[in-house]
Design an enzyme around this catalytic site. Sequence first.
Site, PDB file in Angstrom:
ATOM      1  N   PHE A 122      11.459  45.705  38.897  1.00 44.91           N
ATOM      2  CA  PHE A 122      10.895  44.726  39.346  1.00 44.91           C
ATOM      3  C   PHE A 122       9.130  44.344  39.050  1.00 44.91           C
ATOM      4  O   PHE A 122       8.567  45.274  38.920  1.00 44.91           O
ATOM      5  CB  PHE A 122      10.835  44.827  40.962  1.00 44.91           C
ATOM      6  N   LEU A 198      14.806  48.482  39.635  1.00 43.25           N
ATOM      7  CA  LEU A 198      15.959  47.726  39.512  1.00 43.25           C
ATOM      8  C   LEU A 198      16.593  47.925  38.147  1.00 43.25           C
ATOM      9  O   LEU A 198      17.993  47.296  38.009  1.00 43.25           O
ATOM     10  CB  LEU A 198      15.562  46.175  39.845  1.00 43.25           C
ATOM     11  N   ASP A 220      14.083  56.485  38.595  1.00 43.33           N
ATOM     12  CA  ASP A 220      13.797  56.060  40.055  1.00 43.33           C
ATOM     13  C   ASP A 220      14.581  54.908  40.429  1.00 43.33           C
ATOM     14  O   ASP A 220      13.937  53.739  40.675  1.00 43.33           O
ATOM     15  CB  ASP A 220      12.370  56.074  40.195  1.00 43.33           C
ATOM     16  N   ARG A 234      25.420  49.062  43.738  1.00 43.15           N
ATOM     17  CA  ARG A 234      24.205  49.979  43.349  1.00 43.15           C
ATOM     18  C   ARG A 234      24.922  50.842  42.202  1.00 43.15           C
ATOM     19  O   ARG A 234      26.075  50.937  41.846  1.00 43.15           O
ATOM     20  CB  ARG A 234      23.739  51.079  44.449  1.00 43.15           C
ATOM     21  N   ASP A 236      26.166  54.059  40.331  1.00 47.55           N
ATOM     22  CA  ASP A 236      26.897  55.047  40.953  1.00 47.55           C
ATOM     23  C   ASP A 236      27.726  55.720  39.865  1.00 47.55           C
ATOM     24  O   ASP A 236      27.687  55.603  38.810  1.00 47.55           O
ATOM     25  CB  ASP A 236      27.883  54.537  42.121  1.00 47.55           C
ATOM     26  N   ASP A 239      29.777  54.363  37.046  1.00 48.16           N
ATOM     27  CA  ASP A 239      29.327  53.277  35.960  1.00 48.16           C
ATOM     28  C   ASP A 239      29.522  53.829  34.554  1.00 48.16           C
ATOM     29  O   ASP A 239      29.132  52.942  33.831  1.00 48.16           O
ATOM     30  CB  ASP A 239      28.080  52.730  36.442  1.00 48.16           C
TER      31      ASP A 239
END
Length: 537
Positions: A122, A198, A220, A234, A236, A239
């Site tokens: 972000f 992000l 993070d 999100r 996990d 993925d």
Amino acid sequence: MASRAVMTVMAVVVAVSEAAAIPAWRYAKPLSLPKTKTGEVQEWCDDVLGCLYLDETWELGTLRPVNQLPDSREKIGTTFMLHTRANPAIYEDIVISADDPSTIDATTFDPSKPTKIVTHGFIDTGYLKWLRQLSEALLEYGDYNVIRVDWGGGSLPMYSSACANIRVVGLEMARLVNFLADNYGLDRGNVHLAGHSLGSHASGYAGEKIEGLGRITGMDPAGPYFTGTPNFVRLDPTDAVFVDAIHTDADTILLLGYGTEQPMGNLDFYPNSGHDQPGCDPVNIGIDMIDDIGDGIRELAACSHARSYEFFKDSLYKPCPYLAHECFDYDSFELGRCASCSDDNTKCAYMGIRAEEYVAKERENVKLYLDTGKDAPYCLYHYQVIVDTASPKEAEDWVQGHLDVTLYGDNGEIIENLRLTGEHERFEHGQPKYFMFKSTTDLSRVIRVVAEWHYDDTLTNIGSYCWMLLCNRALYVRSIQIAPMDYYPQTAFLDHSRVLCKVNSDYLEIKSGDTANLDYDESCVFSVSNREATLTP
């Protein structure tokens, strides 16, 4: 509490919008944002990337209060820039694109080599110094294709918009990887996506579209709008073949935390508990750093958040192992109760680039802990110390005080005058006492300990008063075991662990104010079993 007060004041400057902090200098007028309604499906489509949908499965209440479709592909402007050892181009932007294969053909891209793709989060862009430095460090570490991602056109609006836009960034990354695999022979299993904030979740979205993707590292992973949500929202463990995450800013957004405490990988690392990082207190940053409102806010509000990519970069230079230990919780780890990697080596893993060496990658949400320093290089060496106290008839049931030690390693290194205990530490004679300390010094195998004991008493504990003629202030020690926790595998850990004692004596009496020597000898007796020495989650 002072640091939190400062951060709370900064929150006035860093406007909190939609449960995420937006710096005032980036603040825009609120947009009229559509929300999904139960039963309604909203659609975002692109001729190249395909379609994305918002339906009732994305209606997650306070976990994700605003849902919207992404901006256009053109506005987000996802761009890929290549670095290789043949052409590092650290301060150049060699753009490659699946839309134009000639941009790939004209570069030094080598599909036979591992590929690392690094992504920002972000209010960042792909042109920041840390991304260039990380790309450079990756090339120093290995002969890779390193691809730097910029999606700054989609990261700078409202936080909810950026959360939506990373779905498109994920599609873009997946398209590039699949294009390189289908047309150039790139092995998808040899691709590693590393995203910050992000960018962690963008990498997860990409992984959903890349069959057999080798690895994702979440640096993070962002918490707001993602903590507590279903896996499809999100990052996990499904993925990629292997997913690891480094959590450094796990406080809630109400406490100006940008990350999450929720485990999201096969391995989840929590340096310094995963919360406030050493050196990130605003008082420690210094007023001289605040020479620009943007940079000042970034340093104050996102220091812990940024440590995740600093730790990952640090691991590439191999200053020390960055070995983390599985434990029930951080407090148990700090007490020295989780030193062993276990016989099958499943209780330890390296944080950073070497996390993929973990021996049980099929496990999920394994929580591992370690500590770091406040300055680069951040890594520290951890030592478990177990004081095996004796209980001869002349000893009191317990004594309290503080124990200082000087440690000598077989490699010639020394750690001097280390305060092993807190003040008024209580020792129960006949029971083991556990400690863990950290140092920048690697002692290898400890061969001598000089211990200094001081009895003390406290006004709040009348039973601690000990007059010379009425009680015995001495500490009685059978032996001390010192185990360097950063040696791996378990066989190396055991080889470097040492039991020290007063040779040819059943125990050692250390009177208050005295020092005593304990030396390594194979005859030393240690009464604590391996099972007692290490808690097993």
